[in-house]
Scaffold this motif. Structure first.
Motif, PDB file in Angstrom:
ATOM      1  N   PHE A 185       0.917  -1.153   0.038  1.00 52.12           N
ATOM      2  CA  PHE A 185       0.166   0.067  -0.163  1.00 52.12           C
ATOM      3  C   PHE A 185       0.852   1.212   0.172  1.00 52.12           C
ATOM      4  O   PHE A 185       0.552   2.279  -0.690  1.00 52.12           O
ATOM      5  N   LYS A 186       2.273   1.235   0.511  1.00 49.52           N
ATOM      6  CA  LYS A 186       3.079   2.470   0.702  1.00 49.52           C
ATOM      7  C   LYS A 186       4.042   2.429  -0.447  1.00 49.52           C
ATOM      8  O   LYS A 186       4.548   3.350  -0.608  1.00 49.52           O
ATOM      9  N   ALA A 187       3.944   1.658  -1.502  1.00 48.53           N
ATOM     10  CA  ALA A 187       4.923   1.629  -2.347  1.00 48.53           C
ATOM     11  C   ALA A 187       4.809   2.818  -3.162  1.00 48.53           C
ATOM     12  O   ALA A 187       3.917   3.484  -3.455  1.00 48.53           O
ATOM     13  N   PHE A 188       5.896   3.608  -3.482  1.00 49.31           N
ATOM     14  CA  PHE A 188       6.103   4.796  -4.170  1.00 49.31           C
ATOM     15  C   PHE A 188       7.448   4.735  -5.046  1.00 49.31           C
ATOM     16  O   PHE A 188       7.148   5.348  -6.460  1.00 49.31           O
ATOM     17  N   THR A 189       8.525   4.568  -4.698  1.00 49.55           N
ATOM     18  CA  THR A 189       9.533   4.849  -5.421  1.00 49.55           C
ATOM     19  C   THR A 189       9.589   4.214  -6.954  1.00 49.55           C
ATOM     20  O   THR A 189       9.894   5.031  -7.819  1.00 49.55           O
ATOM     21  N   PRO A 190       9.363   3.025  -7.109  1.00 47.30           N
ATOM     22  CA  PRO A 190       9.231   2.122  -8.453  1.00 47.30           C
ATOM     23  C   PRO A 190       8.305   3.074  -9.385  1.00 47.30           C
ATOM     24  O   PRO A 190       8.731   3.401 -10.570  1.00 47.30           O
ATOM     25  N   ALA A 191       7.178   3.558  -8.973  1.00 43.62           N
ATOM     26  CA  ALA A 191       6.187   3.936  -9.872  1.00 43.62           C
ATOM     27  C   ALA A 191       6.645   5.471 -10.182  1.00 43.62           C
ATOM     28  O   ALA A 191       6.488   5.839 -11.385  1.00 43.62           O
ATOM     29  N   PHE A 192       7.243   6.021  -9.127  1.00 48.86           N
ATOM     30  CA  PHE A 192       7.517   7.545  -9.529  1.00 48.86           C
ATOM     31  C   PHE A 192       8.932   7.404 -10.596  1.00 48.86           C
ATOM     32  O   PHE A 192       8.729   8.371 -11.462  1.00 48.86           O
ATOM     33  N   ILE A 193       9.584   6.641 -10.094  1.00 53.49           N
ATOM     34  CA  ILE A 193      10.687   6.523 -11.374  1.00 53.49           C
ATOM     35  C   ILE A 193      10.590   6.064 -12.589  1.00 53.49           C
ATOM     36  O   ILE A 193      10.801   6.641 -13.710  1.00 53.49           O
ATOM     37  N   ILE A 194       9.848   5.070 -12.754  1.00 53.89           N
ATOM     38  CA  ILE A 194       9.393   4.307 -14.077  1.00 53.89           C
ATOM     39  C   ILE A 194       8.524   5.270 -14.593  1.00 53.89           C
ATOM     40  O   ILE A 194       8.703   5.391 -16.102  1.00 53.89           O
ATOM     41  N   SER A 195       7.588   5.849 -14.101  1.00 53.83           N
ATOM     42  CA  SER A 195       6.269   6.698 -14.850  1.00 53.83           C
ATOM     43  C   SER A 195       7.046   8.129 -15.056  1.00 53.83           C
ATOM     44  O   SER A 195       6.211   9.030 -15.472  1.00 53.83           O
ATOM     45  N   GLU A 196       8.068   8.385 -14.262  1.00 50.70           N
ATOM     46  CA  GLU A 196       8.791   9.870 -14.241  1.00 50.70           C
ATOM     47  C   GLU A 196       8.156  10.856 -13.432  1.00 50.70           C
ATOM     48  O   GLU A 196       7.588  11.998 -13.748  1.00 50.70           O
ATOM     49  N   GLY A 197       7.153  10.263 -12.477  1.00 49.73           N
ATOM     50  CA  GLY A 197       6.357  10.919 -11.613  1.00 49.73           C
ATOM     51  C   GLY A 197       4.899  11.369 -12.105  1.00 49.73           C
ATOM     52  O   GLY A 197       4.115  11.931 -11.572  1.00 49.73           O
ATOM     53  N   THR A 198       4.556  10.769 -13.419  1.00 50.04           N
ATOM     54  CA  THR A 198       3.386  11.117 -13.990  1.00 50.04           C
ATOM     55  C   THR A 198       2.195  10.017 -13.685  1.00 50.04           C
ATOM     56  O   THR A 198       1.059  10.426 -13.731  1.00 50.04           O
ATOM     57  N   GLY A 199       2.581   8.992 -13.256  1.00 49.03           N
ATOM     58  CA  GLY A 199       1.759   7.627 -13.082  1.00 49.03           C
ATOM     59  C   GLY A 199       1.140   7.427 -14.334  1.00 49.03           C
ATOM     60  O   GLY A 199       0.088   6.191 -14.310  1.00 49.03           O
ATOM     61  N   GLY A 200       1.994   7.383 -15.518  1.00 50.67           N
ATOM     62  CA  GLY A 200       1.442   6.979 -16.642  1.00 50.67           C
ATOM     63  C   GLY A 200       2.101   5.861 -17.237  1.00 50.67           C
ATOM     64  O   GLY A 200       3.139   5.251 -16.379  1.00 50.67           O
ATOM     65  N   PRO A 201       1.832   5.258 -18.325  1.00 47.09           N
ATOM     66  CA  PRO A 201       0.870   5.777 -19.153  1.00 47.09           C
ATOM     67  C   PRO A 201      -0.578   5.697 -18.835  1.00 47.09           C
ATOM     68  O   PRO A 201      -1.097   4.570 -18.295  1.00 47.09           O
TER      69      PRO A 201
END
Length: 317
Positions: A247-263
């Motif tokens: 539930f607290k995961a953040f870093t992988p999504a932030f880096i891989i999507s470059e902070g956008t949460g996309g695509p």
């Protein structure tokens, strides 16, 4: 009557003096302990409880870091629950990630732990190697490496082409696959639950397996009738801890999507959406409300997990 009141007043003052004296003696007796506890107390009240209470207050305000908070009551919560499509998208992505990553990680960790429990040479070295991803997996460097591996010209697609002649997609740029790359990254970090599973397996008496084998029970029956029931407290512990971490995961999504949460919001984790609201749009009051909703969700999950544990977790007694 006046005499009675005076006697009661004197008794009250004497009781208060005795209480102060008792408190002073307790304080003097435990002064060294309180001094050693002081760093933790300062950290708890100054870095944990204080900011938590401040965020609870800010969740009922409009606050942009530049102006004083403006009290709006429950408006932030009403908007989140009734008029915020990105909240629904973030919840959907997060719950999908939790439902997929946690069971797969625990299953893989248990399988590796059972392989190690058979007794192999160099167990300490292998255990350290398999635990290493859990130490590095949440780092920015690993997330960057993962993004390069699953890019359109990354190592994964190169291997697919060389081995199978298959031209793979850009995994992190395709909304159909982007989230699953993050699930795979989470499963790769199975070292922590693996170590706990291995410790639990070591506590199961070997004579139970020997008796079951003498009665004709095969390996599969031994696993489902002996290993799993006796390992349920460890499974429960790992499941709760890993779910909270998911539930607290953040870093992988932030880096891989470059902070956008996309695509197309396919990797918009709840924590990433919270970060965008807080530090992208400076809606600190709204972000605080999002944070407290996440606290409530995790608390409810933990409470229901403990309530349901009585039906499937078996302890020694």
């Amino acid at each position: 009557m006046a005499l009675h009141s005076e006697i009661l007043s004197k008794e009250g003052r004497a009781s208060a003096l005795r209480s102060r004296g008792t408190f002073r003696r307790i304080l003097e007796r435990n002064a060294a302990g309180y001094i050693f506890l002081l760093p933790w107390l300062l950290g708890f009240f100054g870095l944990t409880l204080g900011p938590a209470l401040a965020s609870l207050y800010l969740s009922f305000t409009n606050y942009d870091l530049l102006q004083s908070p403006d009290w709006v009551g429950a408006a932030n919560y009403v908007r989140i629950l009734s008029d915020d499509p990105k909240f629904g998208a973030a919840m959907r992505v997060t719950f999908t990630y939790v439902v997929l990553s946690v069971p797969l990680k625990l299953a893989f960790a248990l399988a590796v732990a059972m392989a190690f429990n058979r007794g192999i040479k160099g167990l300490t070295l292998y255990r350290a190697i398999f635990y290493l991803p859990s130490l590095l997996g949440s780092s920015v460097a690993i997330a960057v490496l993962w993004r390069q591996l699953f890019a359109s010209d990354g190592l994964v697609n190169m291997a697919l082409w060389q081995i199978f002649g298959f031209e793979g997609p850009s995994w992190i740029s395709n909304p159909d696959y982007a989230l699953y790359t993050l699930v795979l990254l989470s499963v790769w970090q199975f070292g922590s639950p693996m170590i706990i599973f291995l410790a639990g397996l070591r506590q199961i008496p070997t004579d139970m397996y020997e008796a079951a084998e003498m009665d004709g029970a095969g390996k599969a029956r031994q696993f489902f009738k002996i290993t799993l029931p006796l390992l349920t407290p460890v499974i429960f512990f790992n499941a709760v801890i890993q779910t909270i971490e998911a539930f607290k995961a953040f870093t992988p999504a932030f880096i891989i999507s470059e902070g956008t949460g996309g695509p197309i919001n396919s990797t918009l984790f709840y924590t990433l959406y919270l970060y965008q609201e807080a530090f992208g749009f400076f809606r600190m009051g709204y972000a605080s409300a999002l944070a407290w909703i996440l606290v409530i969700i995790i608390s409810l999950f933990t409470a229901f997990s403990f309530l349901g544990a009585r039906y499937w977790v078996h302890y020694d007694e």
